[in-house]
Design a protein around this motif. Structure first.
Motif, PDB file in Angstrom:
ATOM      1  N   ASN A  19       0.828  -1.206   0.000  1.00 48.71           N
ATOM      2  CA  ASN A  19       0.000   0.000   0.000  1.00 48.71           C
ATOM      3  C   ASN A  19       0.865   1.260   0.000  1.00 48.71           C
ATOM      4  N   PHE A  20       1.959   1.222   0.785  1.00 50.18           N
ATOM      5  CA  PHE A  20       2.883   2.352   0.791  1.00 50.18           C
ATOM      6  C   PHE A  20       3.514   2.551  -0.587  1.00 50.18           C
ATOM      7  N   GLN A  21       3.875   1.442  -1.234  1.00 53.93           N
ATOM      8  CA  GLN A  21       4.480   1.533  -2.558  1.00 53.93           C
ATOM      9  C   GLN A  21       3.500   2.117  -3.573  1.00 53.93           C
ATOM     10  N   SER A  22       2.213   1.793  -3.428  1.00 51.15           N
ATOM     11  CA  SER A  22       1.226   2.322  -4.372  1.00 51.15           C
ATOM     12  C   SER A  22       1.109   3.842  -4.270  1.00 51.15           C
ATOM     13  N   ALA A  24     -11.128  -5.055  -3.772  1.00 49.94           N
ATOM     14  CA  ALA A  24      -9.751  -4.956  -4.277  1.00 49.94           C
ATOM     15  C   ALA A  24      -9.621  -5.650  -5.627  1.00 49.94           C
ATOM     16  N   ALA A  25     -10.264  -6.802  -5.771  1.00 47.03           N
ATOM     17  CA  ALA A  25     -10.229  -7.523  -7.051  1.00 47.03           C
ATOM     18  C   ALA A  25     -10.909  -6.709  -8.152  1.00 47.03           C
ATOM     19  N   HIS A  26     -11.947  -5.972  -7.789  1.00 45.60           N
ATOM     20  CA  HIS A  26     -12.626  -5.115  -8.762  1.00 45.60           C
ATOM     21  C   HIS A  26     -11.685  -4.028  -9.286  1.00 45.60           C
ATOM     22  N   TYR A  27     -10.942  -3.400  -8.385  1.00 51.73           N
ATOM     23  CA  TYR A  27     -10.013  -2.341  -8.814  1.00 51.73           C
ATOM     24  C   TYR A  27      -8.802  -2.916  -9.541  1.00 51.73           C
ATOM     25  N   ASN A  28      -8.389  -4.127  -9.173  1.00 51.64           N
ATOM     26  CA  ASN A  28      -7.302  -4.768  -9.919  1.00 51.64           C
ATOM     27  C   ASN A  28      -7.723  -5.056 -11.357  1.00 51.64           C
ATOM     28  N   PHE A  29      -8.988  -5.438 -11.527  1.00 50.23           N
ATOM     29  CA  PHE A  29      -9.507  -5.668 -12.878  1.00 50.23           C
ATOM     30  C   PHE A  29      -9.502  -4.374 -13.687  1.00 50.23           C
ATOM     31  N   LYS A  30      -9.937  -3.278 -13.064  1.00 52.31           N
ATOM     32  CA  LYS A  30      -9.930  -1.994 -13.763  1.00 52.31           C
ATOM     33  C   LYS A  30      -8.501  -1.545 -14.067  1.00 52.31           C
ATOM     34  N   ALA A  88      -6.782  -0.646  -4.830  1.00 52.88           N
ATOM     35  CA  ALA A  88      -6.699  -2.102  -4.648  1.00 52.88           C
ATOM     36  C   ALA A  88      -5.803  -2.470  -3.469  1.00 52.88           C
ATOM     37  N   THR A  89      -4.628  -1.837  -3.363  1.00 59.79           N
ATOM     38  CA  THR A  89      -3.719  -2.171  -2.263  1.00 59.79           C
ATOM     39  C   THR A  89      -4.264  -1.702  -0.919  1.00 59.79           C
ATOM     40  N   SER A  90      -4.969  -0.582  -0.909  1.00 60.93           N
ATOM     41  CA  SER A  90      -5.582  -0.108   0.335  1.00 60.93           C
ATOM     42  C   SER A  90      -6.642  -1.093   0.823  1.00 60.93           C
ATOM     43  N   TYR A 120      -6.112   3.223  -9.516  1.00 59.68           N
ATOM     44  CA  TYR A 120      -6.763   1.930  -9.267  1.00 59.68           C
ATOM     45  C   TYR A 120      -5.861   1.030  -8.424  1.00 59.68           C
ATOM     46  N   ASN A 121      -4.565   1.093  -8.668  1.00 54.13           N
ATOM     47  CA  ASN A 121      -3.631   0.282  -7.884  1.00 54.13           C
ATOM     48  C   ASN A 121      -3.644   0.704  -6.420  1.00 54.13           C
TER      49      ASN A 121
END
Length: 459
Positions: A71-74, A284-290, A133-135, A129-130
């Motif tokens: 999450n920090f990296q994102s 999170a999977a939804h945002y990873n898809f986007k 997702a990580t959050s 989006y990343n």
């Protein structure tokens, strides 16, 4: 004469010294071989130890730290990439020197220094989006820790309940053995004076043997259940541990009141960390898809570059090598570039990643449905166990009073010869059965209520 006396005194001193040494060794041996005291484990101790030692819980916490780092990296992905480069080369022979734009022969030195920065201005909101997702993945892992703690608590409570029930059943069996032993001795005395019946002696011996066998089985069951508890706690089983009894007398009446199932289920679903984790994981999977969909969108980047260089071939009018500091100051290059990158074909990698992330999204949604079903099923099972224990306790309490009175009456009649052995034994069996049912119901009420409170977030 004197010599003989002296010899005897020396011999006596040797014997005394040897005896004292032997006593000291025995004392030391006794001290060394003294058995270690048993470690008493209360319910709170068991829960605390399990929380500390559980391997799955440790792994879940580590996964949460990984999710926090991701999450920090994102967040850092929104910042530009800055890189520095430097080199120093020593050449000997004929080569083309870009610093002077001609071929040079002989030995020469050169160096190059540069700093560049690359910042993505637009990539289809990939970074956004990343970050989402990580959050959500971090939120999911934090809730997974609570869910694992919930599972550990429920496991400890269930195993602890089995141990204390075994101990109570052993007490009832021991009391039954004591009573049968007294009756056996009574019949033996009656038979010895010619007023008893040898058949009664044999009947009591048979029942006493059966009860001793039952006691052994109960003790073995206690060892098995205690081993299960220690394995859940993941502590050394070779050490002697004693599970402390649970004081429940003051709590039974306070938990007899029945709660509405709909309210209990609603509270459990609202608190359930496993359900929250599955929900966050689905989002999170939804945002990873986007995010994977943005891999097919052009990327706009801003690139800045600053560089300088040095060469020993650069000379001034006096044919002297220009100093390195002066070259670094004068031979600089600054650049600014706006770059557009359009994905055209990369071996179907983007399309494959998008398809995989879409399936991952669907699986995460199915996991959410399964989590909702698991919470409902678990609460239903524990709630039903609690209701059954409450109903059993009320009936067992009344039954215990009646059967205890009946047994005392039959026992008196038997001792006066007014009833037969089988009537006495049946009454005793009914009384013991009622005792076991009452004790089991008491403990089940307390522990089922505690397990239900775990799933409601009240413990």
């Amino acid at each position: 004469m004197k010599i003989a006396i002296v010899k005897r005194m020396v011999l006596l001193m040797v014997v005394v010294a040897t005896g004292l040494e032997s006593i000291g060794q025995n004392q030391d041996s006794t001290t060394v071989n003294k058995p270690a005291e048993k470690k008493i484990l209360t319910l709170d101790d068991c829960i605390a130890i399990a929380m500390k030692n559980n391997i799955q819980l440790k792994q879940t916490r580590n996964n949460a730290h990984i999710a926090k780092a991701n999450n920090f990296q994102s967040i850092m992905n929104f910042l530009p990439n800055v890189n520095g480069f430097g080199n120093f080369s020593l050449n000997n022979g004929t080569s083309f020197n870009s610093n002077i734009g001609q071929f040079a022969t002989g030995s020469n030195e050169s160096s190059f220094l540069s700093v560049s920065a690359n910042m993505v201005l637009f990539n289809g909101m990939n970074n956004f989006y990343n970050k989402k997702a990580t959050s959500l993945a971090l939120e999911s892992n934090v809730n997974l820790i609570k869910a694992q703690e919930q599972t550990v608590q429920a496991s400890v409570l269930g195993s602890y309940l089995a141990v204390v029930l075994d101990k109570e059943n052993i007490k009832i069996s021991e009391a039954r053995i004591d009573l049968l032993s007294q009756q056996l001795e009574r019949e033996k005395k009656r038979h010895s004076v010619g007023v008893g019946n040898l058949e009664q002696v044999y009947n009591f011996q048979s029942q006493l043997a059966n009860e001793n066998l039952r006691l052994v089985n109960l003790q073995n069951q206690l060892l098995t259940d205690q081993l299960t508890l220690l394995q859940i706690l993941q502590i050394e089983v070779s050490r002697d541990y004693e599970v402390a009894p649970y004081p429940f007398d003051e709590e039974v009446e306070s938990v007899l009141e029945k709660e509405k199932y709909a309210e209990v289920l609603e509270e459990s679903r609202a608190y359930s960390p496993s359900l929250k984790s599955a929900m966050a994981n689905a989002n999170a999977a939804h945002y990873n898809f986007k995010r994977t969909q943005t891999s097919m969108v052009p990327t706009v980047s801003l690139i800045g570059d600053y560089s300088t260089q040095y060469s020993s071939l650069l000379r001034d009018n006096a044919d002297q090598v220009i100093p390195i500091g002066e070259q670094y100051e004068n031979l600089t290059n600054k650049g600014l570039e706006l770059r557009l990158t359009v994905p055209i074909f990369n071996n179907y990698r983007n399309k494959t990643n998008t398809q995989v992330s879409k399936l991952n999204k669907e699986n995460a949604e199915l996991q959410l449905d399964q989590a909702e079903l698991d919470v409902t099923n678990t609460v239903q099972r524990v709630y039903l166990d609690l209701i059954n224990a409450q109903e059993t306790y009320k009936a067992a309490e009344d039954n215990m009073v009646a059967l205890n009175q009946s047994f005392e009456f039959v026992k008196t009649r038997y001792e006066h010869g007014n009833t037969d052995f089988y009537t006495y034994l049946e009454s005793l069996n009914n009384k013991n059965r009622a005792e076991i049912e009452l004790v089991n119901a008491k403990y089940s009420i307390i522990f089922r209520k505690k397990i239900l409170d775990v799933y409601r977030g009240l413990l």
